[in-house]
Scaffold this motif. Structure first.
Motif, PDB file in Angstrom:
ATOM      1  N   VAL A   1     -31.379   1.634  12.184  1.00 48.01           N
ATOM      2  CA  VAL A   1     -31.221   2.082  10.802  1.00 48.01           C
ATOM      3  C   VAL A   1     -30.544   0.958  10.038  1.00 48.01           C
ATOM      4  CG1 VAL A   1     -30.057   3.685   9.249  1.00 48.01           C
ATOM      5  CG2 VAL A   1     -31.173   4.551  11.317  1.00 48.01           C
ATOM      6  N   ILE A   2     -31.130   0.562   8.914  1.00 51.38           N
ATOM      7  CA  ILE A   2     -30.612  -0.550   8.113  1.00 51.38           C
ATOM      8  C   ILE A   2     -29.730  -0.004   6.993  1.00 51.38           C
ATOM      9  CG2 ILE A   2     -31.195  -2.639   6.838  1.00 51.38           C
ATOM     10  CD1 ILE A   2     -34.068  -2.348   7.932  1.00 51.38           C
ATOM     11  N   PRO A   3     -28.447  -0.378   6.945  1.00 50.75           N
ATOM     12  CA  PRO A   3     -27.580   0.040   5.831  1.00 50.75           C
ATOM     13  C   PRO A   3     -27.777  -0.886   4.631  1.00 50.75           C
ATOM     14  CG  PRO A   3     -26.306  -1.204   7.424  1.00 50.75           C
ATOM     15  CD  PRO A   3     -27.717  -1.154   7.958  1.00 50.75           C
ATOM     16  N   VAL A   4     -28.833  -0.659   3.870  1.00 52.03           N
ATOM     17  CA  VAL A   4     -29.183  -1.578   2.788  1.00 52.03           C
ATOM     18  C   VAL A   4     -28.158  -1.533   1.664  1.00 52.03           C
ATOM     19  CG1 VAL A   4     -30.965  -2.216   1.120  1.00 52.03           C
ATOM     20  CG2 VAL A   4     -31.622  -1.315   3.352  1.00 52.03           C
ATOM     21  N   ASP A   5     -27.812  -0.333   1.213  1.00 52.32           N
ATOM     22  CA  ASP A   5     -26.840  -0.170   0.129  1.00 52.32           C
ATOM     23  C   ASP A   5     -26.033   1.097   0.402  1.00 52.32           C
ATOM     24  OD1 ASP A   5     -25.379  -0.048  -2.194  1.00 52.32           O
ATOM     25  OD2 ASP A   5     -27.078  -0.381  -3.536  1.00 52.32           O
ATOM     26  N   PRO A   6     -25.042   1.007   1.279  1.00 53.87           N
ATOM     27  CA  PRO A   6     -24.286   2.209   1.665  1.00 53.87           C
ATOM     28  C   PRO A   6     -23.626   2.915   0.494  1.00 53.87           C
ATOM     29  CG  PRO A   6     -23.869   0.423   3.204  1.00 53.87           C
ATOM     30  CD  PRO A   6     -24.646  -0.178   2.069  1.00 53.87           C
ATOM     31  N   GLU A   7     -23.186   2.168  -0.513  1.00 49.42           N
ATOM     32  CA  GLU A   7     -22.508   2.810  -1.637  1.00 49.42           C
ATOM     33  C   GLU A   7     -23.441   3.748  -2.388  1.00 49.42           C
ATOM     34  OE1 GLU A   7     -20.482   0.151  -4.195  1.00 49.42           O
ATOM     35  OE2 GLU A   7     -19.210  -0.700  -2.605  1.00 49.42           O
TER      36      GLU A   7
ATOM     37  N   SER B   1     -46.195   4.540   0.464  1.00 43.00           N
ATOM     38  CA  SER B   1     -45.759   3.247  -0.060  1.00 43.00           C
ATOM     39  C   SER B   1     -44.470   3.487  -0.839  1.00 43.00           C
ATOM     40  CB  SER B   1     -46.829   2.636  -0.967  1.00 43.00           C
ATOM     41  OG  SER B   1     -46.393   1.401  -1.514  1.00 43.00           O
ATOM     42  N   TRP B   2     -43.457   2.667  -0.568  1.00 40.63           N
ATOM     43  CA  TRP B   2     -42.190   2.910  -1.237  1.00 40.63           C
ATOM     44  C   TRP B   2     -41.354   1.634  -1.280  1.00 40.63           C
ATOM     45  CZ3 TRP B   2     -37.306   2.889   1.390  1.00 40.63           C
ATOM     46  CH2 TRP B   2     -37.407   2.699   2.779  1.00 40.63           C
ATOM     47  N   ARG B   3     -40.381   1.620  -2.189  1.00 43.54           N
ATOM     48  CA  ARG B   3     -39.471   0.497  -2.359  1.00 43.54           C
ATOM     49  C   ARG B   3     -38.041   0.996  -2.218  1.00 43.54           C
ATOM     50  NH1 ARG B   3     -40.651  -4.049  -4.943  1.00 43.54           N
ATOM     51  NH2 ARG B   3     -38.725  -3.929  -6.169  1.00 43.54           N
ATOM     52  N   TRP B   4     -37.228   0.233  -1.503  1.00 46.86           N
ATOM     53  CA  TRP B   4     -35.855   0.676  -1.318  1.00 46.86           C
ATOM     54  C   TRP B   4     -35.060   0.636  -2.621  1.00 46.86           C
ATOM     55  CZ3 TRP B   4     -31.822  -2.536  -2.440  1.00 46.86           C
ATOM     56  CH2 TRP B   4     -32.042  -3.914  -2.433  1.00 46.86           C
ATOM     57  N   GLU B   5     -35.422  -0.296  -3.532  1.00 43.54           N
ATOM     58  CA  GLU B   5     -34.707  -0.386  -4.810  1.00 43.54           C
ATOM     59  C   GLU B   5     -34.914   0.857  -5.674  1.00 43.54           C
ATOM     60  OE1 GLU B   5     -36.324  -4.622  -4.003  1.00 43.54           O
ATOM     61  OE2 GLU B   5     -36.933  -2.533  -3.698  1.00 43.54           O
TER      62      GLU B   5
ATOM     63  N   ASP C   1     -35.594  -9.994   0.644  1.00 45.36           N
ATOM     64  CA  ASP C   1     -35.896  -8.734  -0.044  1.00 45.36           C
ATOM     65  C   ASP C   1     -36.328  -7.605   0.887  1.00 45.36           C
ATOM     66  OD1 ASP C   1     -38.422  -9.553   0.727  1.00 45.36           O
ATOM     67  OD2 ASP C   1     -39.155  -9.907  -1.311  1.00 45.36           O
ATOM     68  N   LEU C   2     -36.436  -7.863   2.190  1.00 43.41           N
ATOM     69  CA  LEU C   2     -36.871  -6.909   3.209  1.00 43.41           C
ATOM     70  C   LEU C   2     -38.382  -6.673   3.219  1.00 43.41           C
ATOM     71  CD1 LEU C   2     -34.037  -4.210   3.031  1.00 43.41           C
ATOM     72  CD2 LEU C   2     -34.493  -5.746   4.946  1.00 43.41           C
ATOM     73  N   TYR C   3     -39.114  -7.276   2.296  1.00 48.23           N
ATOM     74  CA  TYR C   3     -40.569  -7.088   2.258  1.00 48.23           C
ATOM     75  C   TYR C   3     -41.307  -8.293   2.845  1.00 48.23           C
ATOM     76  CZ  TYR C   3     -39.062  -3.607  -1.183  1.00 48.23           C
ATOM     77  OH  TYR C   3     -38.427  -2.564  -1.814  1.00 48.23           O
ATOM     78  N   SER C   4     -40.931  -9.489   2.421  1.00 47.40           N
ATOM     79  CA  SER C   4     -41.579 -10.716   2.885  1.00 47.40           C
ATOM     80  C   SER C   4     -40.672 -11.394   3.906  1.00 47.40           C
ATOM     81  CB  SER C   4     -41.840 -11.661   1.708  1.00 47.40           C
ATOM     82  OG  SER C   4     -42.728 -11.058   0.783  1.00 47.40           O
TER      83      SER C   4
ATOM     84  N   LEU D   1     -39.033   4.039   6.938  1.00 47.48           N
ATOM     85  CA  LEU D   1     -39.015   5.180   6.032  1.00 47.48           C
ATOM     86  C   LEU D   1     -37.613   5.390   5.469  1.00 47.48           C
ATOM     87  CD1 LEU D   1     -41.163   7.672   8.143  1.00 47.48           C
ATOM     88  CD2 LEU D   1     -41.878   6.522   6.038  1.00 47.48           C
ATOM     89  N   PRO D   2     -37.520   6.018   4.290  1.00 45.57           N
ATOM     90  CA  PRO D   2     -36.195   6.285   3.714  1.00 45.57           C
ATOM     91  C   PRO D   2     -35.526   7.481   4.389  1.00 45.57           C
ATOM     92  CG  PRO D   2     -37.910   7.144   2.268  1.00 45.57           C
ATOM     93  CD  PRO D   2     -38.619   6.428   3.383  1.00 45.57           C
ATOM     94  N   LEU D   3     -34.235   7.377   4.598  1.00 42.98           N
ATOM     95  CA  LEU D   3     -33.446   8.511   5.065  1.00 42.98           C
ATOM     96  C   LEU D   3     -32.901   9.246   3.849  1.00 42.98           C
ATOM     97  CD1 LEU D   3     -31.486   7.020   8.082  1.00 42.98           C
ATOM     98  CD2 LEU D   3     -32.967   9.024   8.165  1.00 42.98           C
ATOM     99  N   ARG D   4     -33.021  10.563   3.868  1.00 39.58           N
ATOM    100  CA  ARG D   4     -32.502  11.400   2.789  1.00 39.58           C
ATOM    101  C   ARG D   4     -31.253  12.122   3.290  1.00 39.58           C
ATOM    102  NH1 ARG D   4     -35.429   8.859  -0.150  1.00 39.58           N
ATOM    103  NH2 ARG D   4     -37.377   9.541  -1.076  1.00 39.58           N
TER     104      ARG D   4
END
Length: 658
Positions: free
Chosen positions: A366-372, A413-417, A111-114, A396-399
């Motif tokens: 940079v992690i391509p978690v969900d490119p779509e 604090s943030w979640r990628w989902e 999940d990228l957290y644990s 951190l999130p890229l915008r």
């Protein structure tokens, strides 16, 4: 070319341990050599594992066993198996601080957290003798010649030999790619330390490579190499020491081609080089390489390091940092439509607070978690030299905005989902060629949104703009609709009744020329960008700088980033004469490409202090000092006096009659 290597050892030689990896991926690796730091006070391993459901940048990050994660300068590789995405986090093990690194650590997560500790993917040597006496190394390097084993010792002995004055080897910035065609995992590392001719800490400046049939190792060291060098006819900052390779990363393109990206020429230039089909060598040796085919230099003489490269919607993005040692500095990002083609630098992706230091971090991946959906994660390190084992991670999130516009934003604090979808889009919106100060009403109210899929529709645009200074001013428009899409543009702001326009340092940048063109024939009294105090060569008006100073160009086409700086702790003074009596506004641009200098100035106009403590940062700033009364003397005298030890500087000055 190196001697051929023996086949990879069978994993049955290694002890087995529990892992989140499925059996199809790999057998488990050896345990870590050294214990990681204990749990934070009042925290149990179970509590930390259960609580980790979001990213908290800069806060301690423990693995599922309750130990501080040792994956500095690292990378997350996204893999897939029957259970879905599996994330592998590789990085420097700094358990022992700067020296005596145990090697490259690897962790896994769903999940990228644990993160679960999978041990050392690449194990370092503590003594040269270990390669012939330790069962781990004798099994791993069985069949190596003495020459090959000497190369392993040279690159992997990270603990200094007792009684030797030479420093030990250094392993930094490990990056890993899966070679699906060969069924291997390939790791490249910045391999440094003393060389054959120097005992300096960073003399070797090579890129080292290791290979494994399992993502968690053991990775077997092959060798380290110098890489490509500047082509003939281009600037080369190290012609007598070619092929240097330091901070580095890897990138695997959609067509299966692998690339290594690295700082070279004592970090002055950055290279992107194509790797061979095995991912373990350059595709073309340095002596035969052709620029644009085998390699490219996105930055030449720019002092960039810590590269992180990724691809989004057909565009390549490259984030880098400046070269300031352990100290953080402003990031910059560049884009290209072809990886070995022309790259365009877009400047700092961070604005406002945190821009001068990239939120006190340095890029690593940079992690391509969900490119779509456009979900990408910036990975950075907040280096703490006095306590490297506990140095925090900054994720951190890229915008993404219109086209290639990219920004890095802070979240406590943030979640990628939970990140919003970020489609690739452009907006057709026609801005006026120029506006006057404060004329926000002239910005267009509608634009046409065009999505990457080909659809388009007209949208209302609401602008956020502060048109309160001369020059090119960034404006942000928010499109109507639930997506919250934004568009950024620059508009040229030209004050009425501008009587002097100085681009300090004398560069005729495009925005300076545009401002001067608009003011031509309307009372502008100077004909050159900058000069010592005296008569203007064309108009005869008397103006210019006084005091001991020098100019400094940035190589960036912007008045905001040109400089005249005082020397010897002198005042920096500009005088403007031949002015009719009346009221004026003096606009001044401040910028510091060396923000760690911590400089500040007292600003006075005609002996009246208008700013007691003007700070200089990496983000250009414009100040407006209004109500300056000019009497019969017909002169405005602007003085910057240093209030701290560094010398003061100025980017531009505009004098406008009210």
């Amino acid at each position: 070319m190196p001697a051929p290597l023996p086949p990879l050892p069978r994993r049955r030689m290694l002890p087995r341990r529990r892992s989140v990896l499925t059996a199809a991926l790999a057998a488990p690796p050896l345990a870590a050599l050294a214990s990681a730091p204990a749990l934070a006070e009042g925290t149990t391993a179970e509590e930390d594992a259960d609580a980790r459901t979001a990213f908290t940048p800069g806060e301690p990050w423990l693995d599922t066993a309750g130990n501080v994660i040792q994956a500095h300068g690292g990378q997350v590789v996204v893999s897939d198996d029957a259970e879905g995405p599996l994330y592998l986090w590789y990085g420097e093990d700094r358990t022992n601080g700067y020296g005596s690194s145990p090697g490259v650590h690897v962790y896994t997560s769903r999940d990228l957290y644990s993160w679960t500790d999978e041990g050392l993917a690449l194990r370092a040597l503590t003594t040269a003798e270990e390669i012939d006496t330790d069962p781990y190394f004798t099994a791993l390097y069985e069949g190596y010649t003495e020459e090959q084993k000497a190369a392993v010792v040279r690159d992997l002995q990270t603990t200094a030999t007792p009684g030797s004055n030479a420093p030990a080897a250094i392993l930094e910035r490990p990056k890993v790619l899966r070679n699906a065609a060969k069924g291997t995992w390939v790791m490249w590392v910045h391999a440094d330390g003393p060389s054959e001719t120097s005992t300096a800490q960073y003399a070797k400046a090579r890129a080292g490579v290791a290979v494994s049939d399992s993502p968690t190792g053991p990775f077997r060291w092959i060798d380290s190499y110098r890489l490509h060098h500047a082509p003939e006819g281009e600037p080369d900052w190290q012609p007598d020491n070619p092929g240097m390779a330091r901070d580095m990363t890897l990138f695997l393109d959609d067509d299966g081609t692998a690339y290594i990206i690295y700082s070279s020429e004592e970090n002055y230039s950055l290279f992107i080089s194509r790797l061979d089909a095995d991912f373990t060598q350059l595709a073309t040796p340095a002596e035969d390489a052709v620029k644009g085919v085998d390699f490219i230099r996105p930055y030449i003489g720019a002092h960039r390091e810590a590269p992180a490269l990724f691809k989004r919607a057909g565009t390549y993005y490259l984030i880098t940092s400046g070269a300031t040692g352990w100290d953080p500095n402003p990031a910059s990002y560049a884009t290209a439509t072809e990886i070995l083609g022309e790259w365009t630098d877009h400047g700092n992706p961070v604005t406002g607070d945190g821009a001068a230091t990239t939120f006190r971090s340095q890029s690593t991946n940079v992690i391509p978690v969900d490119p779509e959906r456009g979900t990408y994660i910036y990975m950075g390190d907040r280096w703490t030299p006095s306590d490297l084992r506990n140095a925090p991670y900054i994720w951190l999130p890229l915008r993404f905005g219109e086209g290639t516009q990219t920004s890095l934003v802070w979240e406590d604090s943030w979640r990628w989902e939970d990140q919003p979808a970020q489609p690739a889009f452009t907006v057709d919106v026609a801005l006026p060629g120029s506006v006057r100060i404060g004329e926000t009403q002239r910005l267009p109210r509608h634009g046409t949104l065009r999505l990457a899929g080909g659809t388009s529709e007209k949208r209302k645009v609401t602008w956020e703009a502060s048109l309160d200074r001369p020059g090119k001013v960034a404006v942000t428009g928010t499109l109507s609709g639930s997506e919250g899409l934004t568009v950024r543009r620059e508009v040229l702001v030209v004050p009425q009744h501008m009587v002097y326009l100085v681009n300090a340092g004398g560069e005729e940048t495009s925005d300076y020329l545009a401002l001067r063109e608009h003011a031509r024939g309307r009372g502008l009294r100077n004909s050159v960008a900058d000069q010592p105090y005296g008569a203007d060569p064309a108009t005869g008006s008397v103006w210019g700088y006084e005091g001991r100073s020098k100019s400094a160009g940035s190589g960036t086409d912007s008045i905001d980033r040109t400089l005249r700086y005082a020397t010897d702790h002198d005042d920096l003074t500009y005088r403007f004469a031949n002015l009719p009596a009346g009221s004026y506004t003096v606009h001044v641009g401040y910028y510091d490409p060396w923000p760690w200098a911590n400089r500040a100035a007292q600003v006075s106009i005609n002996d009246e202090v208008v700013a007691a403590q003007q700070l200089f940062t990496a983000t250009p700033e414009a100040a407006a000092y209004g109500g300056v009364e000019v009497g019969d003397a017909g002169e405005i005298r602007l003085v910057l006096h240093p209030t701290r030890s560094p010398d003061v500087q100025v980017s531009w000055v505009a004098v406008v009659a009210e």
